[in-house]
Structures are given as structure tokens and as C-alpha cells.
Design a protein around this motif. Structure first.
Motif, PDB file in Angstrom:
ATOM      1  N   THR A  28      58.646  36.335  47.162  1.00 54.95           N
ATOM      2  CA  THR A  28      58.088  37.616  46.720  1.00 54.95           C
ATOM      3  C   THR A  28      56.576  37.726  46.826  1.00 54.95           C
ATOM      4  O   THR A  28      56.033  38.823  46.727  1.00 54.95           O
ATOM      5  CB  THR A  28      58.465  37.882  45.252  1.00 54.95           C
ATOM      6  N   ASN A  29      55.880  36.612  47.017  1.00 57.16           N
ATOM      7  CA  ASN A  29      54.420  36.655  47.044  1.00 57.16           C
ATOM      8  C   ASN A  29      53.885  36.202  48.396  1.00 57.16           C
ATOM      9  O   ASN A  29      54.594  35.597  49.198  1.00 57.16           O
ATOM     10  CB  ASN A  29      53.835  35.789  45.921  1.00 57.16           C
ATOM     11  N   ASP A  30      52.604  36.470  48.621  1.00 53.39           N
ATOM     12  CA  ASP A  30      51.933  36.090  49.863  1.00 53.39           C
ATOM     13  C   ASP A  30      51.593  34.610  49.812  1.00 53.39           C
ATOM     14  O   ASP A  30      50.874  34.161  48.910  1.00 53.39           O
ATOM     15  CB  ASP A  30      50.659  36.928  50.014  1.00 53.39           C
ATOM     16  N   VAL A  31      52.113  33.827  50.757  1.00 56.02           N
ATOM     17  CA  VAL A  31      51.901  32.380  50.741  1.00 56.02           C
ATOM     18  C   VAL A  31      50.929  31.919  51.827  1.00 56.02           C
ATOM     19  O   VAL A  31      50.866  30.740  52.150  1.00 56.02           O
ATOM     20  CB  VAL A  31      53.235  31.620  50.863  1.00 56.02           C
ATOM     21  N   LYS A  32      50.137  32.832  52.364  1.00 54.49           N
ATOM     22  CA  LYS A  32      49.111  32.427  53.313  1.00 54.49           C
ATOM     23  C   LYS A  32      47.940  31.797  52.572  1.00 54.49           C
ATOM     24  O   LYS A  32      47.599  32.194  51.474  1.00 54.49           O
ATOM     25  CB  LYS A  32      48.635  33.638  54.124  1.00 54.49           C
ATOM     26  N   ARG A 171      52.186  44.285  49.427  1.00 58.91           N
ATOM     27  CA  ARG A 171      51.589  44.566  50.735  1.00 58.91           C
ATOM     28  C   ARG A 171      51.957  43.542  51.804  1.00 58.91           C
ATOM     29  O   ARG A 171      51.596  43.700  52.948  1.00 58.91           O
ATOM     30  CB  ARG A 171      50.056  44.594  50.602  1.00 58.91           C
ATOM     31  N   LYS A 172      52.667  42.492  51.434  1.00 59.18           N
ATOM     32  CA  LYS A 172      52.876  41.369  52.349  1.00 59.18           C
ATOM     33  C   LYS A 172      53.933  41.624  53.409  1.00 59.18           C
ATOM     34  O   LYS A 172      54.021  40.883  54.382  1.00 59.18           O
ATOM     35  CB  LYS A 172      53.253  40.113  51.568  1.00 59.18           C
ATOM     36  N   GLY A 173      54.777  42.622  53.237  1.00 56.48           N
ATOM     37  CA  GLY A 173      55.837  42.860  54.205  1.00 56.48           C
ATOM     38  C   GLY A 173      57.172  42.357  53.693  1.00 56.48           C
ATOM     39  O   GLY A 173      57.353  42.102  52.504  1.00 56.48           O
TER      40      GLY A 173
END
Length: 252
Positions: A28-32, A171-173
Motif C-alpha cells: 500500500t505504500n511507496d517503497v522507493k 499517488r504511487k499507482g
């Protein structure tokens, strides 16, 4: 390294050239750009219901996944179902989870959910610091726990406060369960969710809360005169009951 040993946690090591891309399409979250920070995230069913929550960070060429021990094996199996031909390997990391409050030791990272949760660190040696009353902190700040307030294949993460706890990125897609989560986000108002309530007396976790003749929710973790409850907000009354306990809505 000094900290309390989080003995109920397991750390999985996710390696391989596709590790970041693999997780980015699932959680569910941005992992970059995980190195040097912790990220709170969850994995959902395709119907948008909660399966597992965890903390992620990166060390060298390995993503570390810090998860409740009793769901670690099932989570690893589920992640493996999505590997297909991706260059990804999932295995126990053999690390201990340390956590604490106050001044963090070298290498520790702040818990991203809430400042009151202090810091976490990962070490090859066990933690030795005295235990902390984490339930008291969780209840005061309405922070859900895996397997208590967060119920696999039942809970919705927005009702559990994941936006407030920095556990979801809109916003991550795409990720598994993203469409349902996005629809809930764009509702005018959530009708159900977790909240901290007052409580007099005690009742077992999961006890139904009665507001007059109607069921208004369920009572979960208690700490002193406060508790976390899952409520239907349109049924809340100033004073409710949960078994032998009295539940007090803060505005009542």
C-alpha cells in the motif's frame, strides 16, 4: 545496540534485482528509496481487505520486512505466489527487532506510524532493555495491532487509520486492493472506524458494544481507563456497554 527485544516480530530478507519493483506492485505504500528510513505498509486482498501489515527498510542490497511473527510464514508464502519470473528471494533474515523510546542508538530509525512509538533497530543480538507498556501508547494514540484491531480478510485499512499512520500512498499507482482503497478515500466520510474511547470496567477483546438496542461496534485493546473500539459512528451514544464494561464516547 540497546533496546527492548520485540520477541513477537520476525524479520524477512527480500533480495534479488527485482525486489523493489516486486514490492511496489503489491503493497500500500511507496517503497522507493528505502535506505535510511522505515516505511509502514500493508498487503491487501484483491477486494481491498487487510491481510498483513509490516515495516520496511533497506540495508545494502536487502529489503528487511519486519512483521508479526505469527503471520510471517503465511505472508512469505503469499508474496512468493506473486514472484512468477521476478528475480526475488524471500527468507528469514535472522535479525532481532529492537525498539525503544527516547534517544535512539546509532543505526536506529524512527517508527513512521507515530512519534510516540519511538524507534526501531535490527541487530544480530537480542535486545536487553526493560519492557515498555506499548499497549498504553497504542491505545492513547489509536494505533492498531496486527491480529487484534487489524483482522485478516476483515479490516479495511482506511477504517483502521492507515492514512493518519502514514501507511498508504494514494499517488504511487497500482497495488493489490488499490481500487477499493481509492474508492473509500474519495467517499465524503467514513461511517465506521477505530477510535479511542473511555472505558469503565473490563471486557474481553472483540466484545460487541451496545448503544441502546443496537450494536455499535466492538471493543478491543484496553489500557487503564481507555480502549480502542471499532465503531459505527452513526450509532454512537455518550454511554454504551460492552459486556460488563461501560464505554464512553469522548464527546459524551
Amino acid at each position: 545496540m540497546t533496546g527492548e527485544e520485540a520477541a513477537d516480530r520476525t524479520v524477512l530478507a527480500i533480495t534479488g534485482a527485482d525486489r523493489e519493483k516486486f514490492l511496489q506492485g503489491l503493497v500500500t505504500n511507496d517503497v522507493k528509496a528505502l535506505e535510511g528510513r522505515l516505511v509502514y505498509a500493508a498487503m491487501l486482498t484483491p477486494q481491498g481487505k487487510y491481510l498483513a501489515d509490516f515495516l520496511l527498510t533497506e540495508r545494502d542490497d536487502t529489503i528487511l520486512l519486519d512483521v508479526k511473527a505469527d503471520i510471517a510464514e503465511a505472508l512469505a508464502r503469499r508474496l512468493s505466489l506473486y514472484k512468477l519470473r521476478a528475480d526475488v528471494r524471500i527468507a528469514p533474515a535472522g535479525l532481532h527487532v529492537h525498539r525503544g523510546l527516547g534517544e535512539p542508538p546509532e543505526g536506529a530509525l524512527p517508527d513512521p506510524r507515530h512519534a510516540a512509538l519511538g524507534w526501531r533497530a535490527y541487530s544480530e543480538t537480542p535486545g536487553t532493555a526493560p519492557a515498555i507498556d506499548w499497549d498504553r501508547i497504542r491505545v492513547a494514540e489509536c494505533i492498531p495491532e496486527t491480529g487484534i484491531e487489524l483482522i485478516p480478510e476483515d479490516s479495511y485499512i482506511l477504517e483502521a487509520g492507515f492514512e493518519r499512520l502514514h501507511g498508504v500512498d494514494f499517488r504511487k499507482g497500482c497495488y493489490v486492493g488499490q481500487e477499493v482503497t481509492a474508492r473509500m478515500k474519495h467517499k465524503t466520510e467514513l461511517r465506521k472506524g477505530l477510535a479511542t474511547v473511555g472505558v469503565e470496567g473490563a471486557a474481553p477483546i472483540g466484545t460487541p458494544i451496545a448503544a441502546g438496542s443496537k450494536e455499535a461496534g466492538r471493543l478491543f485493546t484496553q489500557a487503564g481507563d481507555l480502549a480502542i473500539a471499532y465503531l459505527r459512528f452513526d450509532r454512537v451514544l455518550p454511554r454504551m456497554t460492552a459486556g460488563a464494561a461501560t464505554v464512553l464516547w469522548p464527546d459524551g
